[in-house]
Design an enzyme around this catalytic site. Sequence first.
Site, PDB file in Angstrom:
ATOM      1  N   HIS A  18     -11.542  -4.516   9.963  1.00  0.00           N
ATOM      2  CA  HIS A  18     -12.202  -4.460   8.651  1.00  0.00           C
ATOM      3  C   HIS A  18     -13.497  -3.666   8.719  1.00  0.00           C
ATOM      4  O   HIS A  18     -14.381  -3.876   7.902  1.00  0.00           O
ATOM      5  CB  HIS A  18     -12.503  -5.874   8.138  1.00  0.00           C
ATOM      6  N   GLU A  71       0.806  -1.228   0.000  1.00  0.00           N
ATOM      7  CA  GLU A  71       0.000   0.000   0.000  1.00  0.00           C
ATOM      8  C   GLU A  71       0.835   1.272   0.000  1.00  0.00           C
ATOM      9  O   GLU A  71       0.525   2.239  -0.706  1.00  0.00           O
ATOM     10  CB  GLU A  71      -0.955   0.024   1.202  1.00  0.00           C
TER      11      GLU A  71
END
Lengths: 316, 336
Positions: free
Chosen positions: B142, B73
């Site tokens: 999440h 990322e």
Amino acid sequence: MSGDTLTPELSRRLLRKLREIRQFEERIISIYPTDVMVTPVHLHIGQEAVPVGVCDHLRPHDVIFFGHRTHGFALAKGMAMRSLMAELYGRTTGCAQGFGGSMHLVDPANGLLGSSALVGGSIALGVGAALAAKLEKRDQWAVSCFGDGAADSGVFWESINFAALKSVPVLFVCEDNALSNVMRKQDHLFADIVAVAENFMNVWRADGTDVLSVRAAAGEALAHIRASGKPALLWCPAKRWMKHQGVEADNLPFNPVDRTGDCPIRKLEQVMLAKGLITQAGIDQMTGEIEGQIDAAVTYARQSPFPTPAMLATEV
Amino acid sequence: MPWSRFDQSQAAPDGSGRILTFKDAIREAIDQAMINDSRVFAIGLDADDKFGVFGSMFNLTHPERVIGTPISENAITGVALGAALNGLRPICIHLRVDFMVLAMDQIVNYIAKWRYMTRGQVKVPIVLRAVIGRGWGCGAQHSQSLGGFFAHIPGLKVVMPSNPYDAKGLFLAAVKDDWPVIFIEHRWLYKNTGPVPEEMYVLPLGKGRVVLPGSQLTVVATSLAVVDAFNAISGHSLDAELIDPRCLKPLDEELILASVRKTGRLLVVDYDFPACGFAAEVCAVVAEKAAHHLQRPVQRMTFPESPMPASGVLEKVYYPDPDTIAARIKSILNET
């Protein structure tokens, strides 16, 4: 490119850039204690061969990213001395109008799209710039320069992996002074950078204290990138003469500096004198011209206005 | 200048009869942006997977400008930035905002500051897609939103659309913009439908809308919370004015202040952590600029000061929903 004959023009161009960086930074050393430059500086003295040898291949529209040690790359890439000096003085005529300081230089006309002082992250920016050139099929080089300290960061591995996977035509340049701030390399990096990088791409080695060596190896690496469309890494061991930050000579016991043997300027001058490419009088004249340039840059900076508070929260 | 024809009017066309899902509205915006401007490309984990990014990258016209990446990322966000600095207009995709946190060095230290540090000599036309979600036991890593987290940083624009029409217009505005934009998409909105014009249009970044008019209470909500607040207010026929600012930053302060001056009460429903968050920011703006119009103290409905649990029993307690929003609105209205 490596087989270029060392012509008077080429050798003088390289020497001029080496000396501009050295003399500019020596002027910083003399001015700095007067507190008119209020910005942390990371001097390039001793490592000038790397930016000069690499940037000699680059045209104005070619882009280069580097870390906190900025002055050498900026001057080698073509930034005007007065623009850099005024930035160090925090004036509006500086390259970033006094908003960047020593660590955040910018000069789009010369392919300097900004610089970052945070170690590692800018490696990815060079990859992105090269990706842009590839997607648009441009004739444009993109170069990511970093030190051995940055090789400790995750973004270095992520960047070389991505560039290799996707055939991004970027030149990585590792300016390896074997120091991360005050840590020696064996204390901050377990593996050999070249050995690891060779698993991802072709690697060229150069003597980072010899501009002719750097220039030749950079030329070969760029030729490989052009022919293969793949990335390459140029590894340049160099010597840091100054402390990580500030204007004092480095005194770490494990960083002995031989200011005669490890001097990129002296090395090139000896070659040029031996080949009759320049005379001592010619060197003295060049030195004097550069001092005059620096004088003018200092005067320009001192006479320039400071930013106003009204500018503070703009461009945000 | 391919985007200049959108400068004349920021007024979007009326929704035609065509109905699209939220997800397909974003897909269409991406596709049209890439067709309109060859500098636009997409990059990110699973971006090039046929069914990747929850179907929002399906069957694009220019697959050669969609780059799938390893799970790196930080570097990938830096690669997108480098491409933006060198003249492209990247759409950088993060499948879950929780993973985007790995790129905070690039986002906070680089992307947000680049225009400032360079005095705008270098533009940063980058869109960061951040997908958020919750439920199904997704748990603490999440289920985050983090909109306020990004809005805290000077130099970033933060967009949180609540319906398909806004999603398309705001996405195209984000791609057109020469500033970095964090575009936060709630997965629970992806299947929602609404009218979406086929042509390209942009909605101004920083202009909210009144979703429901009302007179007794101003309710400010974003993203999924707009839908839940709408159902709470309309389902119980409550006299509350629902405002969707669409963007956390720039914030349409005037729209909120004008409503509070009229209603005298404020509830902010923000599906995010409470401390120093977006709800706190809206309350602060109202306290600073319209305090003398307030008849009651400002109120927030947010996640608790805690990470998300996994068990469905606890999830039900953790997350606000239309019922708890309706109950809170009723209690505020009954205070008078």
